[in-house]
Design a protein around this motif. Sequence first.
Motif, short mmCIF file in Angstrom:
data_model
loop_
_atom_site.label_atom_id
_atom_site.label_comp_id
_atom_site.label_asym_id
_atom_site.label_seq_id
_atom_site.Cartn_x
_atom_site.Cartn_y
_atom_site.Cartn_z
N GLY A 60 0.79 -1.22 0.00
CA GLY A 60 0.00 0.00 0.00
C GLY A 60 0.83 1.27 0.00
N TRP A 61 0.23 2.32 0.50
CA TRP A 61 0.88 3.63 0.46
C TRP A 61 2.12 3.67 1.34
CZ3 TRP A 61 1.67 6.74 4.64
CH2 TRP A 61 0.93 6.48 5.79
N ARG A 62 2.12 2.95 2.49
CA ARG A 62 3.30 2.97 3.37
C ARG A 62 4.49 2.31 2.70
NH1 ARG A 62 1.85 0.46 8.80
NH2 ARG A 62 0.88 -1.03 7.40
N GLY A 63 4.27 1.19 2.01
CA GLY A 63 5.36 0.54 1.29
C GLY A 63 5.89 1.44 0.17
N ARG B 208 10.08 4.91 -1.89
CA ARG B 208 10.44 6.18 -2.55
C ARG B 208 11.49 6.92 -1.74
NH1 ARG B 208 12.00 9.22 -6.34
NH2 ARG B 208 11.20 11.33 -6.39
N MET B 209 11.34 6.97 -0.43
CA MET B 209 12.31 7.69 0.39
C MET B 209 13.66 6.98 0.37
SD MET B 209 10.29 10.07 0.86
CE MET B 209 11.41 11.18 1.67
N ARG B 210 13.63 5.66 0.36
CA ARG B 210 14.86 4.88 0.24
C ARG B 210 15.56 5.21 -1.07
NH1 ARG B 210 14.89 -1.64 -0.64
NH2 ARG B 210 16.96 -2.08 0.19
N GLN B 211 14.80 5.29 -2.14
CA GLN B 211 15.37 5.63 -3.45
C GLN B 211 16.01 7.02 -3.42
OE1 GLN B 211 12.40 5.69 -6.58
NE2 GLN B 211 13.82 6.56 -8.07
#
Length: 142
Positions: free
Chosen positions: A25-28, A33-36
């Motif tokens: 979902g949105w949390r994953g 995205r933040m990891r990227q």
Amino acid sequence: MQKAVSSEALPASRRIDERIAELGGWRGEVLSRMRQLIREADPDIVEEWKWMGTPVWAHAGIICTGESYQSAVKLTFLKGASLDDPSRLFNASLDGNARRAIDIREGDAIDADAFKALILAAVALNLSAAKSKSGKSGRNSG
């Protein structure tokens, strides 16, 4: 017969992959995205897995952690209070002496360039602290 690999034996990057998939979902999506963005900002970043299941990104010390809650993905910068945040990304843990955090809720947009600048500032702070520590030990010898 192949032996099953314990998740504790997996590299941190694989464990973070698993956490992202498990969240879904949105949390994953947000954590992914933040990891990227963290990796884009600093290709030398090291991924770690600490404290019974917390993704950690480090370079000459911890930069930030990535916790997941029901209503938010929280990126906590251990030395956030020492960082300039002109874009005002920090929106949580603002009262502490050291830490600052970014709580990202479903539908929130994050300024990618400002976030990368924050990552780079945290790396620079860690590197300057590491450099001053190594310089101090050399001054007293002889």
